[in-house]
Write an enzyme that holds these catalytic residues in place. Structure first.
Site: not given
Length: 723
Positions: A261-264
């Site tokens: 995932s991208d961060w968040g």
């Protein structure tokens, strides 16, 4: 200097050899799979779950008792990010000042896949030296609008060019034993509302424009990891999107690696688990400090498995994917070689990419190259001439060992033989307008000099702690329009009037509205963000020590309203959704089909020499394949390089198709008077379009035009063939 050049040329030759002859090493082989199965059987459920979410800002957990290390990531995509601790605070007094490579748009402007390999090799080597396992790059989202604040990271508006460049980059990284992470999958084409916007587009646009680069990265480049995007796609977040991840990425393309995932970017535990998210990073749940076990894919997963709501096999698959990457990159089985950091060879690669990526846009009256013997004084104008850019842009921030600014590059080249005066011209500050006093100082300097050079354009958000300040090219922010900020148009009009012998150097992430002064300018260069050696590269090009060979990887519109995303579609989203109504007509596909005159065409780039195209031959080599040959001759007096671009057009299409589409290219280096025969191959993909109704690619029978040229608007030869 000669020795360094030889070292670089050897590296590029090796890169070409490896790029052309090696195949992506498979992530799956029986012996490794057996070892992975044994490890998984020995792991507790808690240990498995710990591996599928972050345990610090840039790491995820290992299992120490089984010899499984943490997985350590670092941002790219044009250098290894400044060092962080377990949290987000920058670590002081560590060796994290490394090679600052040119940004992605400059790399794409080289049109040289071998340089893509060399570029990736530097990143892989330096990431390895720094103890990283995954470099979070390359970024390859299509440049849909000139306003996207992250265009500088991305490469092109054209999926074929992206596909060719991304494969070299990934192989360069991964041949160093480090994982590349291609991002952001998929349709992340705006920043201002990237966390929430829902993207709606046709299946044909998705398949023909927005997915090919990712498909090439996985199926040809063998990317070990892919990063999911923040945005929604057809109503579901991209990172946990059943269609994008399970059906396309892992189903159709057979991706066996890790979807990070991208961060968040994770929003729902069950959707993430079921729809292909393998590793959750950066979720900020609850009040600080972060509690990593409370991530969506944290302890909740243990409860779900123990209650029978989630099968343990689903978790095992995610762990298996992570372990595959670890084995392939010698994290578990040993054998990882040492990396190298900020070496002379790496700096030479940064220089070479800048030299081949800088684009000569205009050269009326052959003002360029300047001649050292004829120039006694130069007025250097513009804050961009002395402003470093490495530590800007958001997550791509890099602590460079050094950065040669354009002003310093001129001083390095010219020494004391030419008088160089400097005028700031404008002030980089949010909301800053034209400054009459600064403009007058610039005019005075220009009027007294033999020649003036104005460095202007966009700027990075400079300080990550206030990363949206002055952020005309930065993560998390889009440009308000295509007009240069800080009163630069007023400055240029005044300087051009004061000294017609003015060279304009544009810097930044892409197109700029230059309509107010372009007709008065004689010479314009696109300098991008050209890395730690950018100032030296620009100086060499201005004074002819390097012959420019860069070509635009995107169309430069005359005005924003000419851009198809704004003319036909939407940018940014409206009421939470953005409709890509322009469909497949992105970039030159729109400009050439609808006869809209660009400021500078896709593929455009001038040289200090000239090239002739002769003897074009097109021969069918199968029912849906062809071979194209042409003789390219350097007809000038200077050695140089031409990018031969091959476009295909269907004469009487059964569905709406662009006027032409790039389907092959080759960059050929020629001495003055030298000729070479170039052969370009076309397979069935070159003639196909995606049929929404059949859900498949179709190459119709009929007549096709094959067009060879120096840009999409500069066609030098044309032949037809019948399929």
């Amino acid at each position: 200097m000669k020795k360094n050049k030889c070292v670089l040329l050897s590296a590029l030759c090796l890169g070409t050899l490896l790029y052309s002859k090696t195949n992506a090493q498979s992530l799956v082989n029986p012996a490794t799979e057996a070892k992975i199965t044994t490890l998984i059987k020995k792991m507790t459920l808690q240990e498995k779950v710990n591996m599928i979410h972050a345990n610090s800002s840039f790491t995820s957990a290992g299992v120490a008792r089984l010899g499984i290390p943490e997985l350590t990531t670092s941002d790219g995509p044009h250098g290894v990010r400044v060092e962080h601790g377990r949290g987000w605070d920058v670590v002081p007094n560590v060796n994290d000042a490394g090679t600052y490579l040119p940004t992605g748009n400059c790399l794409a402007a080289t049109w040289n896949p071998a340089l893509g390999y060399a570029f990736g090799s530097v990143l892989g080597s330096e990431a390895k030296y720094r103890g990283k396992d995954v470099i979070l790059g390359p970024g390859i989202n299509i440049i849909r609008s000139p306003l996207n604040g992250r265009n500088f990271e991305y490469q092109s508006e054209d999926p074929f060019l992206v596909s060719k460049m991304v494969v070299g980059y990934i192989k360069g990284v991964q041949d160093q034993g480090i994982s590349a992470c291609v991002k952001h999958f998929a349709a992340n084409n705006e920043e201002v509302d990237r966390f929430t916007v829902n993207v709606e587009m046709s299946e044909r646009a998705l398949r023909e424009i927005y997915l090919p680069g990712f498909k090439a990265a996985v199926t040809l480049g063998g990317a070990n990891t892919v990063m999911g995007a923040y945005n929604k796609f057809r109503g579901q977040y991209a990172t946990e999107n059943k269609y994008l991840v399970n059906k396309v990425l892992k189903g159709e393309w057979g991706f066996k690696g890790v979807l990070i995932s991208d961060w968040g970017a994770v929003h729902n535990t069950m959707e993430a688990l079921q729809n292909g998210t393998d590793l959750e990073m950066g979720s900020d749940i609850g009040t600080p400090p972060l509690k990593y076990n409370k991530f969506y894919m944290g302890d909740t997963v243990v409860t779900l498995v123990n209650s029978g709501k989630v099968p343990v096999a689903l978790i095992d698959d995610k762990v298996r994917r992570i372990l595959r990457v670890m084995f392939k990159t010698h994290m578990i089985n040993g054998g990882r070689t040492p990396g190298a950091y900020n070496t002379q060879a790496h700096q030479n690669t940064a220089l070479k990419v800048a030299e081949e990526g800088i684009v000569l846009l205009k050269n009326e009256g052959k003002l360029l190259p300047l001649q050292k013997n004829n120039i006694k004084s130069i007025a250097v104008i513009g804050q961009n001439a002395e402003r470093p850019n490495a530590y800007g842009g958001g997550s791509s921030q890099i602590k460079a060992k050094y950065e040669i600014t354009p002003l310093q590059g001129l001083k390095n080249l010219l020494g004391s033989n030419v008088k160089i005066s400097y005028a700031q011209g404008y002030k980089i500050a949010r909301g800053q307008q034209a400054d009459a006093q600064m403009i007058q100082e610039a005019v005075d300097a220009a009027s007294k000099a033999d020649v003036a050079i104005v460095y202007c354009g966009w700027t990075h958000g400079y300080d990550y702690n206030v990363w949206d300040d002055n952020a005309y090219d930065a993560e998390g922010a889009d440009k308000p329009d295509m007009h240069m900020p800080f009163g630069q148009d007023e400055l240029l009009k005044a300087v051009l009037k004061a000294n017609p012998k003015t060279v304009v150097v544009l810097m930044g992430g892409g197109p700029i509205d230059i309509s107010q002064w372009v007709n008065d300018s004689k010479a314009i260069l696109e300098g991008w963000y050209a890395g730690m050696e950018g100032g030296n590269a620009l100086a060499k090009i201005v004074f002819g020590e390097v012959n420019p060979s860069g070509k635009l990887p995107m169309t430069f519109p005359k005005k924003l309203d000419d851009s198809p995303a704004h003319k036909l579609g939407q940018f940014p989203g409206v009421n939470g959704t953005v409709h890509y109504n322009e469909g497949i007509f992105v970039g030159y596909r729109y400009f050439d089909t609808y006869h809209v005159e660009p400021q500078f065409a896709f593929g455009h780039g001038l040289s200090y020499t000239t090239f002739g195209y002769k003897g074009l031959q097109v021969q069918k080599t199968g029912s849906r394949q062809a071979s194209v040959k042409v003789t390219i001759t350097n007809t000038g007096n200077t050695a140089g390089a031409e990018v031969v671009q091959l476009y295909v057009r269907q004469q009487k299409p059964s569905v709406e198709r662009p006027d032409k589409e790039l389907k092959a290219f080759d960059k050929v280096f020629l001495k003055a008077g030298e000729s070479k025969v170039i052969t370009l191959k076309l397979n069935s993909d070159a003639f196909a379009y995606y049929d929404d109704k059949k859900h498949s690619w179709v190459a119709d029978s009929g007549k096709y035009d094959v067009l060879l040229g120096s840009s999409s608007r500069d066609i030098r030869g044309q032949k037809s063939l019948v399929l």
